[in-house]
Design an enzyme around this catalytic site. Structure first.
Site, PDB file in Angstrom:
ATOM      1  N   CYS A 100      29.267 -12.330  53.001  1.00 42.23           N
ATOM      2  CA  CYS A 100      28.183 -11.569  53.630  1.00 42.23           C
ATOM      3  C   CYS A 100      28.168 -10.115  53.171  1.00 42.23           C
ATOM      4  O   CYS A 100      27.110  -9.482  53.136  1.00 42.23           O
ATOM      5  CB  CYS A 100      28.291 -11.651  55.149  1.00 42.23           C
ATOM      6  SG  CYS A 100      27.862 -13.296  55.775  1.00 42.23           S
ATOM      7  N   GLY A 159      42.715 -37.854  70.838  1.00 45.23           N
ATOM      8  CA  GLY A 159      41.747 -38.851  71.297  1.00 45.23           C
ATOM      9  C   GLY A 159      40.478 -38.252  71.869  1.00 45.23           C
ATOM     10  O   GLY A 159      39.780 -38.900  72.645  1.00 45.23           O
ATOM     11  N   ASP A 219      49.485 -32.729  60.939  1.00 48.83           N
ATOM     12  CA  ASP A 219      49.188 -33.854  61.793  1.00 48.83           C
ATOM     13  C   ASP A 219      49.955 -35.051  61.223  1.00 48.83           C
ATOM     14  O   ASP A 219      50.251 -35.121  60.031  1.00 48.83           O
ATOM     15  CB  ASP A 219      47.686 -34.130  61.835  1.00 48.83           C
ATOM     16  CG  ASP A 219      47.338 -35.102  62.966  1.00 48.83           C
ATOM     17  OD1 ASP A 219      48.238 -35.462  63.754  1.00 48.83           O
ATOM     18  OD2 ASP A 219      46.166 -35.500  63.053  1.00 48.83           O
ATOM     19  N   CYS A 235      32.569 -10.943  56.440  1.00 49.65           N
ATOM     20  CA  CYS A 235      33.284 -11.711  55.410  1.00 49.65           C
ATOM     21  C   CYS A 235      32.842 -11.239  54.029  1.00 49.65           C
ATOM     22  O   CYS A 235      31.824 -10.565  53.872  1.00 49.65           O
ATOM     23  CB  CYS A 235      33.069 -13.221  55.577  1.00 49.65           C
ATOM     24  SG  CYS A 235      31.560 -13.863  54.830  1.00 49.65           S
ATOM     25  N   HIS A 241      32.784 -18.227  54.418  1.00 51.61           N
ATOM     26  CA  HIS A 241      32.035 -17.647  55.543  1.00 51.61           C
ATOM     27  C   HIS A 241      32.264 -18.446  56.825  1.00 51.61           C
ATOM     28  O   HIS A 241      32.486 -17.869  57.897  1.00 51.61           O
ATOM     29  CB  HIS A 241      30.537 -17.612  55.218  1.00 51.61           C
ATOM     30  CG  HIS A 241      29.694 -17.306  56.422  1.00 51.61           C
ATOM     31  ND1 HIS A 241      29.518 -16.024  56.904  1.00 51.61           N
ATOM     32  CD2 HIS A 241      29.030 -18.126  57.281  1.00 51.61           C
ATOM     33  CE1 HIS A 241      28.766 -16.072  57.996  1.00 51.61           C
ATOM     34  NE2 HIS A 241      28.451 -17.331  58.246  1.00 51.61           N
ATOM     35  N   GLN A 284      47.382 -38.680  75.193  1.00 49.32           N
ATOM     36  CA  GLN A 284      46.242 -39.574  75.016  1.00 49.32           C
ATOM     37  C   GLN A 284      45.709 -39.981  76.398  1.00 49.32           C
ATOM     38  O   GLN A 284      46.056 -39.365  77.392  1.00 49.32           O
ATOM     39  CB  GLN A 284      46.665 -40.809  74.198  1.00 49.32           C
ATOM     40  CG  GLN A 284      47.042 -40.491  72.755  1.00 49.32           C
ATOM     41  CD  GLN A 284      45.833 -40.156  71.890  1.00 49.32           C
ATOM     42  OE1 GLN A 284      44.679 -40.298  72.313  1.00 49.32           O
ATOM     43  NE2 GLN A 284      46.090 -39.655  70.679  1.00 49.32           N
ATOM     44  N   ASP A 344      41.458 -27.354  65.388  1.00 50.42           N
ATOM     45  CA  ASP A 344      41.314 -27.535  63.936  1.00 50.42           C
ATOM     46  C   ASP A 344      40.114 -28.423  63.714  1.00 50.42           C
ATOM     47  O   ASP A 344      39.772 -29.249  64.569  1.00 50.42           O
ATOM     48  CB  ASP A 344      42.537 -28.222  63.319  1.00 50.42           C
ATOM     49  CG  ASP A 344      42.498 -29.726  63.544  1.00 50.42           C
ATOM     50  OD1 ASP A 344      42.853 -30.182  64.650  1.00 50.42           O
ATOM     51  OD2 ASP A 344      42.072 -30.464  62.618  1.00 50.42           O
ATOM     52  N   CYS A 404      28.310 -10.364  60.217  1.00 47.52           N
ATOM     53  CA  CYS A 404      29.554 -10.892  59.664  1.00 47.52           C
ATOM     54  C   CYS A 404      30.134  -9.919  58.640  1.00 47.52           C
ATOM     55  O   CYS A 404      29.406  -9.321  57.861  1.00 47.52           O
ATOM     56  CB  CYS A 404      29.282 -12.239  59.004  1.00 47.52           C
ATOM     57  SG  CYS A 404      30.743 -12.986  58.271  1.00 47.52           S
TER      58      CYS A 404
END
Lengths: 369, 369
Positions: free
Chosen positions: B303, B210, B74, B300, B329, B182, B260, B298
Site C-alpha cells: 500500500c 473441529g 499442527d 504495508c 497486504h 473437540q 491461523d 494500511c
C-alpha cells in the site's frame, strides 16, 4: 559511467528485464538491495497492456512500478519482427496483430516515440527493423538501411516531443534517445551502418541490435569487435538482448557497456542457477540434503539464508518463494559479475580476470558432496 | 502474551500459515517486517515432503526455512481426516494413503510426536480425531473421546522424547505440547471434552479444534463462549483454522488468543484483498486507472508504494509480484487487526472498537472513485 535523470549508471552494467513494468518474480526493493542500477522495460508490451497513456496518466513508469532508478525502454522492434506471419513491413511502418487479442496495430517510428515518451524511461530506443541472425547480406542491408531511415524519423519526432514540452508546457529533455546499429553478421554492413547512425547526430549512447538472434557465437563476437572499432569511444554501447554470464564477460572484453537479458529470471523460474562453477539445476536429486548455499561465494539474500536442500524443496513443492529466490540469485550474480568486471577494468587486470573467470565457469560443474 | 524458545507472542495473534515450511508467496523477511510473531506449519505435509528426518538433519524447521521466530506445527489430524475414502481409523491410529504418491501410511499419536519433535517447532499440537462440523452427537463424542485418549498417548511419548534428550543427550524441553479440545457443535460434549483435556495435565495452552469445518457461524460463536467458560483463564486458547477478519474479531470477543488460516495468502493469490471497508477483487475493471492504494489506512509495503491500477495490471498480466503483494497486504491486515485488538483490550475499549470495526467492515464495499 553515464548519468540519467534518475541516477548514474556505472558501466559495464547488466540491466534486469521488466518487460511488463515488473522484473518477473522480484520486488523493486529486491533490485535495489541487489545493487541493480538500471532496468529495462518494453514499449511494445506496455502499449498493448496496460497502455502507455494509462501509465503516463499515473505519473509514468518510475512511479507506476515504484522504481526510482534509471529505466531503459526497448522500442518493440524485436517483438514486432518476431511476430512472423502476423506482420507486414512497409516503409511507413509495420502492421501487425496484438499477441494478446489479435487486434490490428500499426507501429511507426513516430508512434513508438510517443509511446516511449508516455512511458517516461530515462533512455529510449529507436524503432528498428530486426532480421534473424543468419540473414544474407541483402536482407540484412535492407533492414539496416531502413533502421537508419527510421532513426531519422524517430529523431525528428523526439525533437517535436521535446519542444511540445512536459505536461506543464516546459521544454522536456528528461530522456535520451539511443540509435540501434544493425547489419547482421556482415562486417561491411555493420561498419557502414555504424557510420550512418553516427552521422545522424551526436548520440548519448548506441544500441547494438540484431545479435543473439540465432547467429553463431563466433559471429557475434567478431561483429562486436568490428563495431567497437567504429563507434565513438566515449559513448556507452548497449548490446541488446544479451546475455548469459559468459556472454557478458566476452562482451565487456569487446567494449560493451550495457547488457540486458531475460535469462536470469527465466532460468531462475525454471530452477536453474548461475554459480562461479557453471549452472546447476536445483531440482536434481543430489541436492535433496545439501546444506550448502547455491553458490559459496555469493552474498545474495538467498545464498545468505537458504540451503540447496530448502530451495530444492520449494521447487519440488511448486512454492512461489523458490521462483523469487532463484531469480534474485541469478540477477544478483550478473550484477555482481559486472561489478567485478568494473574493478578489474579499473585495476588494469581485466584480461587476466576474464580468462580465469571463463576458464572456471566453463571447466567445472558443481561437485556433489 | 506467552513466551517460546524463539521469542514472545503478544496475544491475540494471527499466525500466517506456512504449510510446507514457506508462507506461500512471502519471504521470512516480509513476515518480519509485517510484524508477524509466530507462524504455523504442518507435520503431515512436511512428513510426506521433504520429510521430517531430513529437516531435522538440516538443523530443524527454524533454520531450514530461515525463520527464527516462534513456530507452531499442527499435527496433521485435520489433513488425515480430510482424506475421505482414503483412510481407515482404528484406535491405534489412522491408515491412509499419501496425497502425493498414494503410498500407504500409518499415523499414530506416537509417530506424530516424533515427527513434530524432528521438525522442532516451539509449539506442537496433539494428534486428534477431527469430524465434520455438522456431525451428530454420537459421532462428535467418539472423535472427542478418542482425541483425549490420543492426547494421553501423545503426552506419554512427548515425555519420553524429552527424556531421550536432544542430539547431545541433554534433556529436551524446547517444545510445548498443546491439546486440542473437540466436541463438535454440542455444548455438553465441549464442556466434558475440555474438562477431560484439562485433567490430563497442566497445559501451556489449548487448541480448540473441529470448528470452521462446515458448521454455521452462530454455532461456532456459541461453542467458543461455552469453551471460554471452562478452560483455564490464564492459558492461551488457539482457535484452529480460523479465519477471516470478521472471525478474528468475533473470536477475540469470545476469549480466543491465537488464530491461523490460509485465507490471507490464498485469497491474495486470487486477487482478493482485505480492506477496512470489506473485501475487494483487484481484477475488477473499475480499478484499471485507480491511483489509490488497496487500503488508504494500511501501512504495508504494497500500500505504501503501489496503486490499485498497478496491482490490477500485475494480476491481469499474470505477474508473480502481484501474488506476493496481495498476500503480503492480507497477512499484514490480519496482523495489524490483532495489534489493534490488543490495544483496545489493554485500553478497556475492546467492545466498542469491535462493534465499530465490524459495522464498517460489513456495511460498506469499496466505493469506486
Amino acid at each position: 559511467m553515464f548519468v540519467t535523470p534518475h541516477g548514474k549508471v556505472e558501466t559495464p552494467a547488466f540491466m534486469a528485464v521488466g518487460t511488463l513494468a515488473t522484473v518477473k518474480g522480484l520486488d523493486p526493493e529486491d533490485l535495489r538491495r541487489i545493487g541493480a542500477q538500471m532496468i529495462l522495460s518494453n514499449a511494445y508490451h506496455l502499449h498493448l497492456r496496460p497502455g502507455d497513456a494509462l501509465i503516463r496518466s499515473l505519473g509514468g513508469m518510475h512511479r507506476f512500478m515504484a522504481w526510482d532508478g534509471p529505466i531503459l525502454t526497448d522500442s518493440g522492434g524485436f517483438q514486432v519482427f518476431s511476430l512472423e506471419g502476423l506482420r507486414t513491413v512497409r516503409e511507413e511502418g509495420v502492421e501487425f496483430r496484438s499477441h494478446i487479442d489479435g487486434s490490428p496495430r500499426f507501429f511507426t517510428p513516430e508512434l513508438v516515440m510517443r509511446i516511449e515518451r508516455n512511458l517516461g524511461a530515462d533512455v529510449i530506443m529507436q524503432f528498428d527493423h530486426v532480421v534473424p541472425g543468419q540473414s544474407e547480406a541483402p536482407v540484412a542491408r535492407e533492414a539496416s538501411e531502413r533502421s537508419v531511415r527510421w532513426l531519422e524519423r524517430c529523431a525528428a519526432e523526439f525533437d517535436v516531443l521535446g519542444i511540445e514540452g512536459d505536461s506543464a508546457g516546459q521544454p522536456y529533455d528528461m530522456q535520451a534517445l539511443f540509435p540501434i546499429v544493425q547489419g547482421g553478421i556482415h562486417d561491411a554492413l555493420r561498419i557502414e551502418g555504424a557510420a550512418r547512425v553516427a552521422a545522424v547526430r551526436d548520440w548519448h549512447g548506441f544500441g547494438i541490435g540484431g545479435l543473439s538472434v540465432g547467429e553463431a557465437k563466433p559471429d557475434m563476437y567478431r561483429i562486436l569487435e568490428t563495431v567497437h572499432d567504429v563507434l565513438p569511444r566515449d559513448r556507452p554501447r548497449y548490446l541488446m538482448g544479451v546475455g548469459f554470464p559468459e556472454d557478458l564477460v566476452e562482451g565487456v572484453r569487446r567494449g560493451v557497456d550495457m547488457f540486458d537479458c531475460v535469462a536470469p529470471t527465466r532460468m531462475g523460474r525454471n530452477g536453474a542457477a548461475f554459480t562461479a562453477d557453471g549452472r546447476l539445476n536445483i531440482r536434481r536429486a543430489e541436492f535433496r540434503d545439501d546444506p550448502r548455499p547455491l553458490d559459496d561465494e555469493c552474498d545474495c539474500t538467498a545464498c545468505a539464508r537458504f540451503s540447496r536442500a530448502y530451495l530444492r524443496h520449494l521447487f519440488v513443492a511448486d512454492e512461489l518463494l523458490g521462483l523469487r529466490l532463484l531469480s534474485l540469485h541469478n540477477v544478483h550474480f550478473l550484477v555482481r559479475l559486472m561489478r567485478h568486471a568494473r574493478s578489474a577494468l579499473l585495476g588494469g587486470t581485466f584480461d587476466a580476470w576474464a580468462t580465469a573467470w571463463l576458464a572456471r565457469y566453463h571447466s567445472r560443474s558443481p561437485v556433489p558432496r
